[in-house]
Design a protein around this motif. Sequence first.
Motif, PDB file in Angstrom:
ATOM      1  N   ILE A  66       0.878  -1.169   0.000  1.00 29.64           N
ATOM      2  CA  ILE A  66       0.000   0.000   0.000  1.00 29.64           C
ATOM      3  C   ILE A  66       0.914   1.216   0.000  1.00 29.64           C
ATOM      4  CG2 ILE A  66      -1.741   1.307   1.278  1.00 29.64           C
ATOM      5  CD1 ILE A  66      -2.502  -1.380   2.646  1.00 29.64           C
ATOM      6  N   ILE A  67       0.830   2.018  -1.045  1.00 26.73           N
ATOM      7  CA  ILE A  67       1.721   3.167  -1.172  1.00 26.73           C
ATOM      8  C   ILE A  67       0.904   4.431  -1.398  1.00 26.73           C
ATOM      9  CG2 ILE A  67       3.535   1.690  -2.097  1.00 26.73           C
ATOM     10  CD1 ILE A  67       2.948   2.851  -4.867  1.00 26.73           C
ATOM     11  N   PHE A  68       1.586   5.577  -1.349  1.00 27.35           N
ATOM     12  CA  PHE A  68       0.940   6.867  -1.573  1.00 27.35           C
ATOM     13  C   PHE A  68       1.603   7.513  -2.788  1.00 27.35           C
ATOM     14  CE2 PHE A  68       0.537   5.739   2.830  1.00 27.35           C
ATOM     15  CZ  PHE A  68      -0.742   6.121   3.195  1.00 27.35           C
ATOM     16  N   VAL A  69       0.780   8.100  -3.668  1.00 28.22           N
ATOM     17  CA  VAL A  69       1.327   8.642  -4.912  1.00 28.22           C
ATOM     18  C   VAL A  69       0.777  10.040  -5.192  1.00 28.22           C
ATOM     19  CG1 VAL A  69       1.609   6.341  -5.917  1.00 28.22           C
ATOM     20  CG2 VAL A  69      -0.495   7.601  -6.330  1.00 28.22           C
ATOM     21  N   GLY A  70       1.568  10.800  -5.964  1.00 33.33           N
ATOM     22  CA  GLY A  70       1.129  12.112  -6.429  1.00 33.33           C
ATOM     23  C   GLY A  70       1.159  13.170  -5.349  1.00 33.33           C
ATOM     24  N   GLU A  72      -1.316  14.624  -4.072  1.00 26.82           N
ATOM     25  CA  GLU A  72      -2.387  14.405  -3.098  1.00 26.82           C
ATOM     26  C   GLU A  72      -2.091  13.232  -2.165  1.00 26.82           C
ATOM     27  OE1 GLU A  72      -6.015  13.942  -5.230  1.00 26.82           O
ATOM     28  OE2 GLU A  72      -6.123  16.054  -5.830  1.00 26.82           O
ATOM     29  N   LYS A  73      -0.988  12.516  -2.436  1.00 24.83           N
ATOM     30  CA  LYS A  73      -0.627  11.332  -1.638  1.00 24.83           C
ATOM     31  C   LYS A  73      -1.773  10.325  -1.606  1.00 24.83           C
ATOM     32  CE  LYS A  73       3.275  13.343  -0.299  1.00 24.83           C
ATOM     33  NZ  LYS A  73       3.127  14.697  -0.850  1.00 24.83           N
ATOM     34  N   LEU A  74      -2.321  10.032  -2.786  1.00 22.90           N
ATOM     35  CA  LEU A  74      -3.426   9.088  -2.904  1.00 22.90           C
ATOM     36  C   LEU A  74      -2.963   7.687  -2.540  1.00 22.90           C
ATOM     37  CD1 LEU A  74      -6.382   8.533  -4.007  1.00 22.90           C
ATOM     38  CD2 LEU A  74      -5.267   7.967  -6.173  1.00 22.90           C
ATOM     39  N   PRO A  75      -3.631   7.020  -1.594  1.00 24.16           N
ATOM     40  CA  PRO A  75      -3.231   5.642  -1.269  1.00 24.16           C
ATOM     41  C   PRO A  75      -3.718   4.679  -2.335  1.00 24.16           C
ATOM     42  CG  PRO A  75      -5.072   6.319   0.115  1.00 24.16           C
ATOM     43  CD  PRO A  75      -4.684   7.521  -0.685  1.00 24.16           C
ATOM     44  N   ILE A  76      -2.840   3.778  -2.757  1.00 24.34           N
ATOM     45  CA  ILE A  76      -3.210   2.792  -3.755  1.00 24.34           C
ATOM     46  C   ILE A  76      -2.699   1.418  -3.348  1.00 24.34           C
ATOM     47  CG2 ILE A  76      -3.203   4.469  -5.647  1.00 24.34           C
ATOM     48  CD1 ILE A  76      -0.546   3.263  -6.552  1.00 24.34           C
ATOM     49  N   ALA A  77      -3.389   0.404  -3.843  1.00 24.02           N
ATOM     50  CA  ALA A  77      -2.954  -0.976  -3.683  1.00 24.02           C
ATOM     51  C   ALA A  77      -2.170  -1.361  -4.924  1.00 24.02           C
ATOM     52  CB  ALA A  77      -4.162  -1.893  -3.513  1.00 24.02           C
ATOM     53  N   PRO A 201      21.516  -3.433  -8.384  1.00 29.38           N
ATOM     54  CA  PRO A 201      20.127  -3.220  -7.969  1.00 29.38           C
ATOM     55  C   PRO A 201      19.342  -2.432  -9.017  1.00 29.38           C
ATOM     56  CG  PRO A 201      21.655  -2.722  -6.179  1.00 29.38           C
ATOM     57  CD  PRO A 201      22.488  -2.897  -7.413  1.00 29.38           C
ATOM     58  N   GLN A 202      18.105  -2.812  -9.204  1.00 26.44           N
ATOM     59  CA  GLN A 202      17.222  -2.140 -10.158  1.00 26.44           C
ATOM     60  C   GLN A 202      16.056  -1.514  -9.410  1.00 26.44           C
ATOM     61  OE1 GLN A 202      16.026  -4.941 -13.175  1.00 26.44           O
ATOM     62  NE2 GLN A 202      18.121  -5.610 -13.599  1.00 26.44           N
ATOM     63  N   ARG A 203      15.768  -0.256  -9.763  1.00 26.75           N
ATOM     64  CA  ARG A 203      14.639   0.416  -9.111  1.00 26.75           C
ATOM     65  C   ARG A 203      13.339   0.014  -9.795  1.00 26.75           C
ATOM     66  NH1 ARG A 203      14.184   6.895  -8.902  1.00 26.75           N
ATOM     67  NH2 ARG A 203      13.479   6.566 -11.050  1.00 26.75           N
ATOM     68  N   ILE A 204      12.393  -0.451  -9.005  1.00 19.90           N
ATOM     69  CA  ILE A 204      11.091  -0.873  -9.529  1.00 19.90           C
ATOM     70  C   ILE A 204      10.076   0.261  -9.436  1.00 19.90           C
ATOM     71  CG2 ILE A 204       9.155  -2.457  -9.166  1.00 19.90           C
ATOM     72  CD1 ILE A 204      11.162  -4.459  -8.081  1.00 19.90           C
ATOM     73  N   ALA A 205      10.105   0.981  -8.320  1.00 22.18           N
ATOM     74  CA  ALA A 205       9.120   2.046  -8.125  1.00 22.18           C
ATOM     75  C   ALA A 205       9.654   3.078  -7.142  1.00 22.18           C
ATOM     76  CB  ALA A 205       7.808   1.468  -7.608  1.00 22.18           C
ATOM     77  N   GLU A 206       9.195   4.296  -7.300  1.00 20.14           N
ATOM     78  CA  GLU A 206       9.449   5.369  -6.345  1.00 20.14           C
ATOM     79  C   GLU A 206       8.098   5.905  -5.898  1.00 20.14           C
ATOM     80  OE1 GLU A 206      11.089   9.594  -7.191  1.00 20.14           O
ATOM     81  OE2 GLU A 206      12.838   8.413  -6.569  1.00 20.14           O
ATOM     82  N   TYR A 207       7.918   6.077  -4.604  1.00 18.65           N
ATOM     83  CA  TYR A 207       6.606   6.424  -4.074  1.00 18.65           C
ATOM     84  C   TYR A 207       6.758   7.127  -2.732  1.00 18.65           C
ATOM     85  CZ  TYR A 207       7.541   2.224  -1.306  1.00 18.65           C
ATOM     86  OH  TYR A 207       8.117   1.304  -0.477  1.00 18.65           O
ATOM     87  N   PHE A 208       5.646   7.539  -2.178  1.00 15.32           N
ATOM     88  CA  PHE A 208       5.624   8.125  -0.838  1.00 15.32           C
ATOM     89  C   PHE A 208       5.155   7.079   0.164  1.00 15.32           C
ATOM     90  CE2 PHE A 208       4.923  11.894  -3.556  1.00 15.32           C
ATOM     91  CZ  PHE A 208       6.000  12.661  -3.156  1.00 15.32           C
ATOM     92  N   GLY A 209       5.800   7.092   1.322  1.00 15.06           N
ATOM     93  CA  GLY A 209       5.401   6.223   2.414  1.00 15.06           C
ATOM     94  C   GLY A 209       5.658   6.910   3.738  1.00 15.06           C
ATOM     95  N   VAL A 210       5.153   6.321   4.797  1.00 12.34           N
ATOM     96  CA  VAL A 210       5.362   6.876   6.132  1.00 12.34           C
ATOM     97  C   VAL A 210       6.769   6.538   6.599  1.00 12.34           C
ATOM     98  CG1 VAL A 210       4.663   6.771   8.556  1.00 12.34           C
ATOM     99  CG2 VAL A 210       2.931   6.816   6.752  1.00 12.34           C
TER     100      VAL A 210
END
Length: 265
Positions: A66-70, A72-77, A201-210
Amino acid sequence: MTTAQQVPGQLSGNVLFYSKPEPLAKELHSKLGVKRMDGPFSFAKAGHAIPLTVGEFPLSAVTGPIIFVGDEKLPIAVMGLNSGENMFVKDDGTFESGIYIPAYVRRYPFVFANDDANKQMVLCIDRNAEFIVESGYDMPFFDEKGEPTEYTKNCIEFCNNFEIERQRTMGFVQILKDLDLFETKEATFTPANPDGTPGEPQRIAEYFGVSEEKLNALPHAKFIELRDNGALGQIYAHMHSLVGWDRLIALAMTKAAAEQPANVN
């Protein structure tokens, strides 16, 4: 409470999965209904990142990150590593066993949309949904008197509850913003070289988290406040869910290996 709209309005906004939203109206849809399908979720196969409400965090955390994006920090699965590919929806339109299905998916083909002209939300259906048909349906939208059926009323209630949860989620995210608990995170994967040593190492995703560090540094009174208003449990659900990146990577590797052509000597 929002109900079925009798006169179509001008809609705004693009919504995941909904390619042809129309305000639900007896003038347009009195002869339409929904047919039951053994696999009704084929549309979700294109959703690798699906919006989530805060009340769903504990259940969704078992499935994946469960991450936060954008902004607005929208939570997504997160349900897939590649754009447009949900790893948990099978070809027959069903979800893999034991996978949590987000409410965002379960409310389809219904959705609320903005009616800018009248400054209100209107209930819509996706006219392109494969299970909306003109004949042979199991659940009509309207009865012979032009009134919403029990099925439609239940769907309206579900969408209303979803909107309430969406608003509650916005409040939860605002709490995290006000406490400056977000940080940028990365999901990475380290492949193995042919000789068995770790590769680059390969980056898969960058996102916002706590940030666990920021959370632990909160004043005691603020920490207790998060505990008492229920936010702390949801924060921990999010943090624990992040181990799900390893599960997605393992699934992707298993799938890739299965798709490799067999070596022929």
